[in-house]
Design a protein around this motif. Structure first.
Motif, short mmCIF file in Angstrom:
data_model
loop_
_atom_site.label_atom_id
_atom_site.label_comp_id
_atom_site.label_asym_id
_atom_site.label_seq_id
_atom_site.Cartn_x
_atom_site.Cartn_y
_atom_site.Cartn_z
N ALA A 165 17.72 0.22 33.29
CA ALA A 165 17.53 1.66 33.07
C ALA A 165 16.85 1.93 31.73
CB ALA A 165 18.88 2.38 33.14
N ALA A 166 17.23 1.16 30.71
CA ALA A 166 16.59 1.33 29.39
C ALA A 166 15.11 0.98 29.45
CB ALA A 166 17.31 0.47 28.36
N THR A 167 14.78 -0.08 30.19
CA THR A 167 13.37 -0.47 30.36
C THR A 167 12.58 0.65 31.01
OG1 THR A 167 13.93 -2.82 30.53
CG2 THR A 167 11.80 -2.13 31.43
N ALA A 168 13.15 1.24 32.09
CA ALA A 168 12.46 2.33 32.77
C ALA A 168 12.25 3.52 31.83
CB ALA A 168 13.25 2.76 34.00
N SER A 169 13.26 3.81 31.00
CA SER A 169 13.14 4.93 30.06
C SER A 169 12.08 4.65 29.00
CB SER A 169 14.50 5.17 29.38
OG SER A 169 14.42 6.23 28.46
N ILE A 170 12.08 3.43 28.46
CA ILE A 170 11.09 3.06 27.45
C ILE A 170 9.68 3.15 28.01
CG2 ILE A 170 10.21 1.11 26.08
CD1 ILE A 170 13.17 0.24 25.76
N VAL A 171 9.50 2.65 29.23
CA VAL A 171 8.17 2.69 29.85
C VAL A 171 7.74 4.13 30.08
CG1 VAL A 171 6.89 2.16 31.95
CG2 VAL A 171 8.35 0.41 30.92
N ALA A 172 8.65 4.99 30.54
CA ALA A 172 8.30 6.40 30.76
C ALA A 172 7.81 7.04 29.47
CB ALA A 172 9.50 7.15 31.32
N LEU A 173 8.50 6.77 28.36
CA LEU A 173 8.11 7.33 27.07
C LEU A 173 6.79 6.72 26.57
CD1 LEU A 173 11.61 7.42 25.35
CD2 LEU A 173 10.35 9.35 26.33
N MET A 174 6.62 5.43 26.79
CA MET A 174 5.38 4.77 26.35
C MET A 174 4.16 5.29 27.09
SD MET A 174 6.43 0.77 25.70
CE MET A 174 4.75 0.35 25.23
N THR A 175 4.32 5.58 28.38
CA THR A 175 3.18 6.11 29.13
C THR A 175 2.81 7.51 28.65
OG1 THR A 175 4.73 6.79 30.88
CG2 THR A 175 3.52 4.73 31.21
N ILE A 234 1.36 19.45 32.73
CA ILE A 234 1.18 18.00 32.79
C ILE A 234 0.32 17.49 31.64
CG2 ILE A 234 1.45 17.90 35.30
CD1 ILE A 234 -1.61 17.59 35.46
N GLY A 235 -0.30 18.38 30.91
CA GLY A 235 -1.17 17.98 29.83
C GLY A 235 -0.45 17.59 28.54
N ASN A 236 0.85 17.87 28.45
CA ASN A 236 1.58 17.44 27.25
C ASN A 236 2.63 16.39 27.63
OD1 ASN A 236 4.04 18.79 28.11
ND2 ASN A 236 3.15 20.71 27.38
N GLY A 237 3.41 15.95 26.65
CA GLY A 237 4.33 14.84 26.89
C GLY A 237 5.71 15.23 27.34
N SER A 238 5.97 16.51 27.60
CA SER A 238 7.33 16.94 27.91
C SER A 238 7.86 16.33 29.20
CB SER A 238 7.39 18.48 28.00
OG SER A 238 6.52 18.95 29.01
N LEU A 239 7.01 16.18 30.21
CA LEU A 239 7.47 15.62 31.47
C LEU A 239 7.79 14.12 31.34
CD1 LEU A 239 5.11 17.44 33.99
CD2 LEU A 239 7.57 17.77 33.72
N PHE A 240 7.05 13.43 30.51
CA PHE A 240 7.37 12.02 30.27
C PHE A 240 8.72 11.90 29.56
CE2 PHE A 240 2.72 12.06 30.56
CZ PHE A 240 2.49 10.99 31.41
N MET A 241 8.97 12.82 28.63
CA MET A 241 10.27 12.81 27.94
C MET A 241 11.40 13.14 28.90
SD MET A 241 9.54 14.39 24.14
CE MET A 241 8.46 15.73 24.63
N MET A 242 11.15 14.07 29.82
CA MET A 242 12.17 14.42 30.81
C MET A 242 12.48 13.22 31.71
SD MET A 242 14.27 16.53 32.11
CE MET A 242 13.81 18.09 31.35
N ALA A 243 11.45 12.46 32.10
CA ALA A 243 11.69 11.26 32.91
C ALA A 243 12.53 10.26 32.14
CB ALA A 243 10.35 10.64 33.33
N GLY A 244 12.22 10.08 30.85
CA GLY A 244 13.00 9.17 30.02
C GLY A 244 14.45 9.60 29.92
N ILE A 245 14.68 10.92 29.79
CA ILE A 245 16.04 11.45 29.71
C ILE A 245 16.80 11.17 31.01
CG2 ILE A 245 17.38 13.60 29.63
CD1 ILE A 245 15.24 14.67 27.68
N LEU A 246 16.15 11.38 32.15
CA LEU A 246 16.81 11.15 33.43
C LEU A 246 17.18 9.68 33.60
CD1 LEU A 246 14.64 13.45 35.72
CD2 LEU A 246 17.06 13.76 35.16
#
Length: 424
Positions: free
Chosen positions: A78-88, A155-167
């Motif tokens: 789960a941590a790997t998935a979160s890190i990858v979401a934030l990195m993307t 979709i043009g900013n990073g908020s959705l990537f952060m939301m994926a990381g939070i989930l």
């Protein structure tokens, strides 16, 4: 009654967060990549990379879990998935995303395997069917909920990537605080192609071909929506409706296959799916309403094919081979999803967005033709020898470990919680 399901419900909460994060991240990437001008080939390879990582995870995750334990392994996945979401969200680069997407697929396979094995351990013979049904409901609802989150932000900013990381991080909480005893080691995954083909040539070919078609659509459907100019909300709704329509159609189509040779139903649904795909290619719908209706009709047939194929294979398999056959077919489907995006992306590049449906129509027509050919070569299964059709969860969100949750699995091979506690 409710108290007996309490340990399972806490695990299902973790599953819901995990699948919502997966659905959200899987939809952000093609939409943001399209907005950033990534090549169609690169966007297609995102799906191929995820599938490669997922299948690799199905093979390798059991070893890691045996080495460090379920809770630690799940935390790492789960941590790997979160890190990858934030990195993307930080590193906007098509080549980096392809590599990172492979890690996401691997992490998702490992996390799903841990949760599915845990759910299986916390189920009894009496409630296994209910747990399996709950798992299917959570699977579909969470994926769609994650996809619909895309419509709530730019979709043009990073908020959705952060939301994926939070989930993804939130999915850690139920397992981290659970007092339930860790399940037994994961079963090793194997793929016996000769055995699968010998058991059912139609089912083996169907799972591979359906994987190709669904892999192309699942990866590039959002790109198709963006290129024909429908809104982000309509794209998210389209991707969700396709899955929902398939889920709702599984039972009536499955019941029809119980009453006649399943191969006729499989061939008819595959041919119908190919016809709808060609109709979309020719008609080139541009209004949001028309696109939603036509793609939902496509999904209604496309997402029933895998379940019918598995049911047909299990009609021919002996009860003790159910787990091996169903798990092997799921891996074949995974191999197909590696191929689909590689076919769909060049067609969309060289022709027009609707060419994605040519990439899905071809495997559906091949499946229909091959199934009709096999009908003339092998007698149908007698009605009294058929097992009742069972719906299956979304194939992109389960691993071979989920097969053990199915009430049709050989329960003699599944230890019960009290037996393990005594042994401990």
């Amino acid at each position: 009654m409710f108290m007996s399901f309490r340990p399972v419900l806490s695990l299902l909460w973790g599953t819901a967060f995990l699948l919502a994060g997966s659905g959200l991240h899987g939809l952000i990437l093609p939409l943001r990549g399209q907005a950033e001008g990534f090549s169609t080939t690169a966007l297609g390879l995102l799906g191929t990379a995820w599938a490669v990582g997922f299948v690799a995870g199905c093979y390798m995750a059991p070893r890691l879990v045996r080495k460090v334990g379920h809770v630690r392994a799940y935390g790492a996945f789960a941590a790997t998935a979160s890190i990858v979401a934030l990195m993307t969200g930080i590193w906007i680069n098509e080549y980096a995303w392809i590599i990172l997407r492979m890690f996401t697929g691997f992490a998702m396979a490992g996390a799903f395997m841990v949760i599915e094995s845990w759910l299986n351990e916390r189920s009894s013979n009496e409630n296994r069917g209910t747990v399996f049904g709950l798992y299917m409901m959570v699977t579909y609802a969470s994926i769609m909920a994650g996809q619909m989150v895309v419509a709530s932000a730019d979709i043009g900013n990073g908020s959705l990537f952060m939301m994926a990381g939070i989930l993804f991080c939130a999915s850690l909480i139920p397992t981290a605080i659970s007092s339930a005893m860790a399940p037994k080691p994961l079963q090793s995954v194997s793929l016996d192609l000769k055995g699968l083909y010998r058991n059912s040539p139609v089912a083996s070919a169907a799972c591979l071909l359906v994987g190709i078609a669904n892999g192309a659509w699942g990866t590039l459907g959002a790109v198709y929506g963006a290129r024909i100019g429908i809104s982000t909300f309509e794209i998210a709704l389209m991707m969700s409706l396709v899955v929902l329509a398939g889920a709702l159609a599984q039972m009536p189509v499955g019941r029809l296959s119980d009453r006649m040779d399943r191969r006729y139903v499989l061939a008819g649904a595959a041919a119908g799916c190919g016809v709808i795909a060609l109709l979309i290619f020719v008609a080139m719908p541009r209004s949001g309403a028309a696109v939603l209706v036509m793609t939902a009709a496509y999904g209604m047939l496309a997402y029933t094919l895998y379940s019918i194929a598995v049911a047909h294979a299990n009609d021919h398999a002996s009860p003790e081979d159910f787990v091996k056959v169903s798990g092997g077919l799921l891996l074949l489907y995974g191999f197909g999803t590696m191929i689909g995006p590689v076919i769909g992306a060049p067609l969309m590049d060289y022709m027009r967005p609707e060419s994605l449906f040519l990439a899905t129509a071809l495997p559906h027509f091949v499946l229909a033709g091959y199934t009709l050919l096999r009908i003339s070569r092998r007698a149908p299964v007698a009605s009294e020898d058929k097992e009742a059709f069972k719906t299956l969860p979304s194939e992109r969100a389960v691993t071979p470990q989920a097969v053990l949750l199915d009430p049709r699995s050989d329960m003699d091979t599944v230890d019960q919680p009290e037996e393990r506690q005594d042994a401990a």
